[in-house]
Design a protein around this motif. Structure first.
Motif, mmCIF file in Angstrom:
data_model
loop_
_atom_site.group_PDB
_atom_site.id
_atom_site.type_symbol
_atom_site.label_atom_id
_atom_site.label_comp_id
_atom_site.label_asym_id
_atom_site.label_seq_id
_atom_site.Cartn_x
_atom_site.Cartn_y
_atom_site.Cartn_z
ATOM 1 N N TRP A 59 42.303 -3.488 5.565
ATOM 2 C CA TRP A 59 41.109 -3.679 5.409
ATOM 3 C C TRP A 59 40.412 -4.417 5.982
ATOM 4 C CZ3 TRP A 59 38.579 -3.766 -0.512
ATOM 5 C CH2 TRP A 59 36.878 -3.344 -0.273
ATOM 6 N N VAL A 106 47.825 0.633 -7.194
ATOM 7 C CA VAL A 106 48.366 -0.870 -6.810
ATOM 8 C C VAL A 106 49.636 -1.563 -7.518
ATOM 9 C CG1 VAL A 106 46.311 -0.569 -5.674
ATOM 10 C CG2 VAL A 106 47.509 -2.654 -6.863
ATOM 11 N N VAL A 107 49.648 -1.399 -8.552
ATOM 12 C CA VAL A 107 51.119 -2.099 -9.555
ATOM 13 C C VAL A 107 51.811 -1.254 -9.153
ATOM 14 C CG1 VAL A 107 52.192 -3.124 -10.964
ATOM 15 C CG2 VAL A 107 49.918 -3.385 -10.228
ATOM 16 N N ILE A 139 51.705 -1.508 -3.807
ATOM 17 C CA ILE A 139 50.839 -1.336 -2.638
ATOM 18 C C ILE A 139 50.229 -2.826 -2.810
ATOM 19 C CG2 ILE A 139 48.231 -0.722 -1.765
ATOM 20 C CD1 ILE A 139 49.212 2.433 -3.303
ATOM 21 N N LEU A 187 47.517 -4.418 -0.283
ATOM 22 C CA LEU A 187 45.837 -4.522 0.241
ATOM 23 C C LEU A 187 45.433 -5.684 0.611
ATOM 24 C CD1 LEU A 187 43.388 -2.993 0.451
ATOM 25 C CD2 LEU A 187 42.546 -3.854 -1.963
ATOM 26 N N GLY A 223 42.618 -7.665 3.514
ATOM 27 C CA GLY A 223 41.303 -8.367 4.637
ATOM 28 C C GLY A 223 41.632 -8.458 5.124
ATOM 29 N N GLU A 247 39.586 -18.248 1.196
ATOM 30 C CA GLU A 247 40.376 -17.998 2.185
ATOM 31 C C GLU A 247 41.856 -17.630 2.286
ATOM 32 O OE1 GLU A 247 38.016 -19.136 5.805
ATOM 33 O OE2 GLU A 247 36.064 -18.127 5.336
ATOM 34 N N PHE A 248 42.197 -16.601 2.587
ATOM 35 C CA PHE A 248 42.981 -16.477 3.164
ATOM 36 C C PHE A 248 44.341 -16.434 1.954
ATOM 37 C CE2 PHE A 248 41.639 -17.297 7.073
ATOM 38 C CZ PHE A 248 42.431 -16.883 7.922
ATOM 39 N N TRP A 250 50.074 -8.884 -8.782
ATOM 40 C CA TRP A 250 49.358 -8.329 -9.386
ATOM 41 C C TRP A 250 51.237 -7.386 -10.046
ATOM 42 C CZ3 TRP A 250 45.397 -4.356 -9.162
ATOM 43 C CH2 TRP A 250 44.923 -4.547 -10.817
ATOM 44 N N LEU A 272 35.545 -6.673 -5.368
ATOM 45 C CA LEU A 272 36.169 -6.615 -4.286
ATOM 46 C C LEU A 272 36.026 -6.259 -2.601
ATOM 47 C CD1 LEU A 272 39.732 -5.462 -4.570
ATOM 48 C CD2 LEU A 272 38.811 -3.262 -4.381
ATOM 49 N N PHE A 273 35.274 -6.283 -2.679
ATOM 50 C CA PHE A 273 34.928 -5.948 -0.992
ATOM 51 C C PHE A 273 34.923 -7.249 -0.517
ATOM 52 C CE2 PHE A 273 31.816 -6.106 1.909
ATOM 53 C CZ PHE A 273 32.268 -5.809 3.452
ATOM 54 N N VAL A 312 37.656 -8.719 -0.195
ATOM 55 C CA VAL A 312 38.559 -9.835 -0.086
ATOM 56 C C VAL A 312 39.115 -9.256 1.746
ATOM 57 C CG1 VAL A 312 39.748 -8.771 -1.881
ATOM 58 C CG2 VAL A 312 39.490 -6.995 -0.270
ATOM 59 N N VAL A 313 37.662 -8.538 1.664
ATOM 60 C CA VAL A 313 37.358 -8.396 4.127
ATOM 61 C C VAL A 313 36.915 -10.007 4.313
ATOM 62 C CG1 VAL A 313 36.691 -7.650 5.730
ATOM 63 C CG2 VAL A 313 37.284 -6.031 3.633
ATOM 64 N N GLY A 314 36.326 -10.201 3.697
ATOM 65 C CA GLY A 314 35.348 -11.999 4.168
ATOM 66 C C GLY A 314 36.137 -13.246 4.244
ATOM 67 N N ARG A 372 39.760 -12.686 3.339
ATOM 68 C CA ARG A 372 41.030 -12.141 4.078
ATOM 69 C C ARG A 372 42.354 -12.273 2.922
ATOM 70 N NH1 ARG A 372 37.585 -16.026 6.688
ATOM 71 N NH2 ARG A 372 39.014 -17.218 8.308
ATOM 72 N N ILE A 373 41.685 -11.932 1.982
ATOM 73 C CA ILE A 373 42.496 -11.798 0.831
ATOM 74 C C ILE A 373 43.253 -10.873 0.862
ATOM 75 C CG2 ILE A 373 42.850 -11.490 -1.966
ATOM 76 C CD1 ILE A 373 40.236 -12.879 -2.195
ATOM 77 N N ARG A 374 44.940 -11.116 0.320
ATOM 78 C CA ARG A 374 45.530 -10.248 0.275
ATOM 79 C C ARG A 374 45.963 -9.766 -1.130
ATOM 80 N NH1 ARG A 374 51.337 -11.024 -0.186
ATOM 81 N NH2 ARG A 374 51.132 -13.494 0.964
ATOM 82 N N LEU A 375 45.680 -8.617 -1.879
ATOM 83 C CA LEU A 375 46.308 -8.146 -2.755
ATOM 84 C C LEU A 375 47.372 -6.806 -3.231
ATOM 85 C CD1 LEU A 375 45.921 -7.352 -6.039
ATOM 86 C CD2 LEU A 375 44.050 -6.317 -5.432
ATOM 87 N N GLU A 376 48.394 -7.665 -3.662
ATOM 88 C CA GLU A 376 50.273 -6.760 -3.395
ATOM 89 C C GLU A 376 50.714 -6.629 -5.131
ATOM 90 O OE1 GLU A 376 52.273 -8.221 -0.460
ATOM 91 O OE2 GLU A 376 53.755 -6.559 -0.789
ATOM 92 N N GLY A 377 50.538 -5.378 -5.120
ATOM 93 C CA GLY A 377 52.005 -4.988 -6.456
ATOM 94 C C GLY A 377 53.451 -5.570 -6.203
#
Lengths: 334, 334
Positions: free
Chosen positions: A241, A264-265, A269, A271, A273, B235-236, B241, B261-262, B264-266, B268-273
């Motif tokens: 993203w 995503v769980v 997935i 996701l 940024g 950040e980062f 999840w 949720l947006f 996560v871009v600024g 630079r977050i990583r979200l992972e299931g």
């Protein structure tokens, strides 16, 4: 040599989509150079979606205008490493001229054969690097995998599709904002399928364009596109993203997040940024990778050029309205 | 030896939170063994949040009851590798007995000194492995980093907090559903801060508990907790999840996704299931890692044990209502 410069200043914080009156053209006398400085005449200026966001936070500084990626030519120099005639990349655009030092510039010593100078602001610059970093470092696209990219007719989107192809992606699908752009993606830029995102169910449109799903989604949009992508991603799919052009007008009230985020769980997935500015170390690798493909024509320089510095505000507003295909540039110099 | 078994069958798909009438206790005659089979008497049965989800998709099969992680003792054997008296882990719980082959079982040959058998269903089993995989493989927690975990008094949550501590996390913050659980996290399980998630602004509560933000969020909840975590992440930051206990009652209409949720871009977050079943290869490493900490007491076996197989449905409903602290188990055998 001009004794005056013209620059664009933001004069009002936009409400929603920016308008012409949010900007002003100002002129001033170019000051004399100090040791270590050069005067640069700007030749090609990039207008980019991120500038909409910058308008919210811009310092409203005096001087040579808003931040913007630019190519210019040194026209006066008191810095030996940057002689008159040198071509430099810098970030002090939205102006006809800039006074800079070596730290503010990156000299473009040898434009590659068969590669136009403008490529250094697009596919060979931050735009291409954004696509390359998102695909190789964030999404970790593997050969044979399938890809969906939103805003695919835009600068980053068209770079993503083309770079994914030479990285070995299998099926490449894009969304765009008009039937003409959709045609262009398929007929000129090598996309396997594309769809117009206006009207109708995006998940359904994506499912029709990629019936077997996709492994990677390169997100330039967020919102309903992200929701459709989560529906269309396979297990262990990845989302890179990199920004959200659709959201820059509404930063204070961002749009709804995807209702299916919980998937995503179950689908495992990822996701993530990212901002290209964190990945400057990848630039040499990227330039080595992309240059032969630009020379061979496997990757096209995809750009819309507006002539005349006096049209830069209209070019920027046109970009936000989706009037460009590929990278939006303004030719300012002679 | 009992000639009959008792098992629990799901008899009705729950609407929202399951109720006692959604289940039935059934009895039957234990069939004779064939070559390669053993009869196992179940000793300890695990009830887990994921079973709520399984109720939506369960095949309503006949036989020995619902799937469930269980420890049992071989009481009759026609399989030389599993003699009478052997202790085995298997997945055919919700029953007093099971008929199994070597492929369905994992023999627990040498319970480690000072580690109770029940640990193999909790901190030393899938629960602990979930915590370890989420921290080391998904979030990639580094020594000195700060952590937030939701549902921290639950089985996975309390394992996350304790394992993060021995992995070298700095500040460890958890949320829980009652003042008593909050006290327990801080006073007994080594959390640096904890808060009750009922009432009030979760982002604010998290900011009070972790004024400098966190690097990692281990998400057991989703929804408003995820939104608060995105606000609190640096950040980062990374989000692992692993499931969403709060959502299992409402799978058909999942709760709103985080409005931020947006960000996560600024950031630079990583979200992972993730699902622990993809990471069985990590088990030997995890057992080597956790066993010394269990022996030393640095990590506690944190469990709530309900006595009597006849109480297994109530134990499961109690789990969904948050009545347990740590791993919820049922002691069925003699």
């Amino acid at each position: 040599m001009a004794a005056t410069y013209t620059a664009v200043h933001p004069v009002r914080r936009p409400e929603g989509r920016p308008a012409r009156d949010d900007f002003a053209f100002v002129t001033g006398t170019i000051p004399g150079l100090q040791d270590g400085q050069v005067l640069v005449e700007n030749l090609l200026l990039s207008v980019d979606p991120y500038m909409r966001e910058a308008l919210e936070f811009e310092d409203w500084q005096e001087g040579f205008g808003m931040e913007g990626r630019t190519l210019g030519r040194v026209v006066a120099s008191r810095e030996p490493s940057l002689p008159v005639g040198a071509i430099v990349f810098h970030r002090h655009g939205w102006s006809t001229h800039a006074i800079l030092g070596p730290r503010d510039t990156r000299r473009i010593v040898e434009p590659a054969d068969g590669v136009p100078l403008s490529a250094y602001l697009g596919i060979l610059g931050g735009t291409g690097l954004t696509a390359y970093v998102g695909l190789t470092r964030v999404a970790k696209l593997q050969p044979g995998e399938d890809l969906f990219v939103s805003a695919a007719a835009g600068a980053v989107g068209s770079a993503v599709g083309q770079i994914a192809r030479v990285l070995g992606a299998r099926r490449i699908v894009g969304s765009a904002g008009s039937a003409a752009k959709v045609d262009r993606l398929v007929q000129e830029l090598g996309f396997d399928a594309a769809f117009d995102y206006h009207g109708g169910d995006l998940s359904k449109k994506l499912a029709e364009a990629a019936p077997d799903g996709v492994d990677v989604y390169f997100d330039n949009v967020g919102g309903d596109h992200l929701e459709a992508a989560i529906d269309g991603l396979r297990e262990f799919g990845r989302i890179a993203w990199c920004g959200a052009i659709a959201q820059y007008d509404s930063l204070r009230t961002p749009p709804a997040a995807p209702r299916n985020l919980f998937d995503v769980v179950g689908k495992r997935i990822r996701l993530e940024g990212f901002l290209v500015r964190d990945h400057g170390d990848v630039r040499p690798e990227f330039e080595d990778f992309i240059t032969p493909h630009l020379r061979s024509g496997a990757v096209r320089v995809d750009e819309t050029v507006v002539d005349g510095f006096e049209n830069i505000v209209d070019a920027f507003l046109g970009l936000l309205a989706g009037e460009n295909t590929g990278k939006m540039l303004v030719r300012a110099g002679s």
